[in-house]
Motif scaffolding. Sequence first.
Motif, PDB file in Angstrom:
ATOM      1  N   TRP A  18       0.827  -1.203   0.000  1.00 20.47           N
ATOM      2  CA  TRP A  18       0.000   0.000   0.000  1.00 20.47           C
ATOM      3  C   TRP A  18       0.867   1.262   0.000  1.00 20.47           C
ATOM      4  CZ3 TRP A  18      -5.140  -1.191  -0.322  1.00 20.47           C
ATOM      5  CH2 TRP A  18      -5.498  -2.506  -0.009  1.00 20.47           C
ATOM      6  N   PHE A  19       0.546   2.202  -0.883  1.00 21.84           N
ATOM      7  CA  PHE A  19       1.320   3.440  -0.978  1.00 21.84           C
ATOM      8  C   PHE A  19       1.168   4.252   0.304  1.00 21.84           C
ATOM      9  CE2 PHE A  19       1.567   4.151  -5.875  1.00 21.84           C
ATOM     10  CZ  PHE A  19       2.073   2.876  -6.027  1.00 21.84           C
ATOM     11  N   LYS A  20       2.249   4.937   0.674  1.00 24.37           N
ATOM     12  CA  LYS A  20       2.225   5.818   1.844  1.00 24.37           C
ATOM     13  C   LYS A  20       2.095   7.281   1.452  1.00 24.37           C
ATOM     14  CE  LYS A  20       4.987   2.747   4.778  1.00 24.37           C
ATOM     15  NZ  LYS A  20       6.248   2.615   5.576  1.00 24.37           N
ATOM     16  N   HIS A  21       2.581   7.615   0.256  1.00 25.63           N
ATOM     17  CA  HIS A  21       2.517   8.991  -0.239  1.00 25.63           C
ATOM     18  C   HIS A  21       2.107   8.944  -1.704  1.00 25.63           C
ATOM     19  CE1 HIS A  21       4.717   9.904   3.403  1.00 25.63           C
ATOM     20  NE2 HIS A  21       5.735   9.170   3.001  1.00 25.63           N
ATOM     21  N   LEU A  22       1.626  10.060  -2.217  1.00 23.97           N
ATOM     22  CA  LEU A  22       1.203  10.073  -3.610  1.00 23.97           C
ATOM     23  C   LEU A  22       1.359  11.473  -4.206  1.00 23.97           C
ATOM     24  CD1 LEU A  22       0.087   7.805  -5.407  1.00 23.97           C
ATOM     25  CD2 LEU A  22      -2.198   8.711  -5.010  1.00 23.97           C
ATOM     26  N   HIS A  23       2.157  11.537  -5.269  1.00 26.34           N
ATOM     27  CA  HIS A  23       2.260  12.743  -6.088  1.00 26.34           C
ATOM     28  C   HIS A  23       1.574  12.420  -7.411  1.00 26.34           C
ATOM     29  CE1 HIS A  23       5.055  14.874  -3.408  1.00 26.34           C
ATOM     30  NE2 HIS A  23       5.547  13.680  -3.162  1.00 26.34           N
ATOM     31  N   LEU A  24       0.632  13.255  -7.803  1.00 26.76           N
ATOM     32  CA  LEU A  24      -0.267  12.932  -8.908  1.00 26.76           C
ATOM     33  C   LEU A  24       0.047  13.758 -10.150  1.00 26.76           C
ATOM     34  CD1 LEU A  24      -3.460  12.853  -6.704  1.00 26.76           C
ATOM     35  CD2 LEU A  24      -2.445  10.870  -7.827  1.00 26.76           C
ATOM     36  N   TYR A  25      -0.075  13.106 -11.319  1.00 25.12           N
ATOM     37  CA  TYR A  25       0.228  13.753 -12.589  1.00 25.12           C
ATOM     38  C   TYR A  25      -0.811  13.360 -13.628  1.00 25.12           C
ATOM     39  CZ  TYR A  25       4.735  14.549 -10.372  1.00 25.12           C
ATOM     40  OH  TYR A  25       5.723  14.929  -9.498  1.00 25.12           O
ATOM     41  N   ARG A  64      -6.852   3.998 -18.095  1.00 22.54           N
ATOM     42  CA  ARG A  64      -8.133   4.609 -18.473  1.00 22.54           C
ATOM     43  C   ARG A  64      -8.237   6.041 -17.959  1.00 22.54           C
ATOM     44  NH1 ARG A  64     -10.930  -0.393 -16.655  1.00 22.54           N
ATOM     45  NH2 ARG A  64     -11.145  -1.778 -18.449  1.00 22.54           N
ATOM     46  N   GLY A  65      -7.809   6.245 -16.736  1.00 23.79           N
ATOM     47  CA  GLY A  65      -7.907   7.574 -16.137  1.00 23.79           C
ATOM     48  C   GLY A  65      -6.830   8.537 -16.586  1.00 23.79           C
ATOM     49  N   GLN A  66      -5.844   8.033 -17.375  1.00 22.10           N
ATOM     50  CA  GLN A  66      -4.749   8.873 -17.872  1.00 22.10           C
ATOM     51  C   GLN A  66      -4.075   9.646 -16.733  1.00 22.10           C
ATOM     52  OE1 GLN A  66      -3.667   9.327 -21.574  1.00 22.10           O
ATOM     53  NE2 GLN A  66      -4.317   7.291 -20.966  1.00 22.10           N
ATOM     54  N   MET A  67      -3.711   8.894 -15.704  1.00 18.62           N
ATOM     55  CA  MET A  67      -3.109   9.499 -14.528  1.00 18.62           C
ATOM     56  C   MET A  67      -1.949   8.647 -14.042  1.00 18.62           C
ATOM     57  SD  MET A  67      -5.002  10.426 -10.907  1.00 18.62           S
ATOM     58  CE  MET A  67      -6.323  11.239 -11.802  1.00 18.62           C
ATOM     59  N   ILE A  68      -0.951   9.313 -13.479  1.00 16.71           N
ATOM     60  CA  ILE A  68       0.173   8.632 -12.848  1.00 16.71           C
ATOM     61  C   ILE A  68       0.276   9.116 -11.412  1.00 16.71           C
ATOM     62  CG2 ILE A  68       2.708   8.678 -12.715  1.00 16.71           C
ATOM     63  CD1 ILE A  68       2.837   8.254 -15.678  1.00 16.71           C
ATOM     64  N   GLY A  69       0.484   8.180 -10.506  1.00 14.24           N
ATOM     65  CA  GLY A  69       0.723   8.507  -9.107  1.00 14.24           C
ATOM     66  C   GLY A  69       2.022   7.868  -8.655  1.00 14.24           C
ATOM     67  N   ILE A  70       2.862   8.622  -7.978  1.00 11.08           N
ATOM     68  CA  ILE A  70       4.170   8.129  -7.564  1.00 11.08           C
ATOM     69  C   ILE A  70       4.271   8.146  -6.047  1.00 11.08           C
ATOM     70  CG2 ILE A  70       6.668   8.483  -7.736  1.00 11.08           C
ATOM     71  CD1 ILE A  70       6.205   9.713 -10.476  1.00 11.08           C
ATOM     72  N   ASN A  71       4.653   7.007  -5.509  1.00 12.38           N
ATOM     73  CA  ASN A  71       4.772   6.832  -4.061  1.00 12.38           C
ATOM     74  C   ASN A  71       6.154   7.299  -3.620  1.00 12.38           C
ATOM     75  OD1 ASN A  71       4.544   5.990  -1.400  1.00 12.38           O
ATOM     76  ND2 ASN A  71       4.917   3.834  -1.867  1.00 12.38           N
ATOM     77  N   ALA A  72       6.301   8.607  -3.495  1.00 11.97           N
ATOM     78  CA  ALA A  72       7.585   9.195  -3.123  1.00 11.97           C
ATOM     79  C   ALA A  72       7.371  10.205  -2.010  1.00 11.97           C
ATOM     80  CB  ALA A  72       8.242   9.884  -4.324  1.00 11.97           C
TER      81      ALA A  72
END
Length: 309
Positions: free
Chosen positions: A2-9, A133-141
């Motif tokens: 499970w991700f702890k942090h999320l930066h969204l693009y 589908r959502g055209q989104m990237i989330g990075i757990n950093a």
Amino acid sequence: MWFKHLHLYRLHDAPELSSDELASALQEHAAKPLGNADARRLGWTAPAGRLGAGQLVHEIQSHRLLSALRQERLLPASVVKEEVDEQVADIEASEGRKVTRKEKTALKEQVTENLLPRAFVRSQKIDLWWDIRGQMIGINASSRTRAEDILDLLRETLGSLKVTPLSSQTLPIRAMTTWLGDAASRPADLQLGDQVELKAKGDDGVLRARQVDLDSDEIQQLLETGRQASKLAISLEGRLSCVLHDDLALKSLRFGDALIEEADHADDGDDALARLETDFILMAQALSTDIPRLIEWLGGETQREPATQ
């Protein structure tokens, strides 16, 4: 997992690649052991580690999981300085002259090069969620800088990548301040947590509060002085909770008990790889539902033109 942090693009005109095509591209930029002269290196690694048998992409129901490995040699500046100072002292004593700044710079480079092979290596795995589908990237950093490093690696891997940080019509700092000051303004599915960071408009610094009642008179009085909420602990319908930041980063993510129990009761046959994929898809589905809801509460998404890269 499970991700702890999320930066969204937000992705723009994302390349259409099959899972196999993406895996092949990632393999060309896979993580490798640091060479003796390398201070740091970034490359793709298997999200499941050794259990993944080198599988670099997990794609489930149009959600992809990738992982990058960041390796860095730890060479304290104080160690380098001490060695340089000793060499400078030896030169000045033996040659009876002052060592120039240019010579000190050259000595520092040489000392760093000599000490690097003996430095400890710190490794950090950073996960990436790609919602096709959502055209989104989330990075757990933990930081935006680390997230941007992973985007740069993905851009290099794919040849190009048009992406912009996810942004909302209403600035998060404005919405968070409104939610904090006016309970009636809060969406029905939104609950406040017990953490907040309040910034002053002038030079009065930042106030941070944990484990407090955010509807208390003390918090309201601080808002009346003009302070604004730059970080706010929130919960979305009990499915997930986080600390929302003023750049739309989601930190200290925690997923609801019902979701964790669903993962625990999944029929994965005690297969660690199957468990990772189960956790991932449940997490990805929750995020792909709740992030658009959060953006809607923030007035909808801002349309931004991507830089050509």
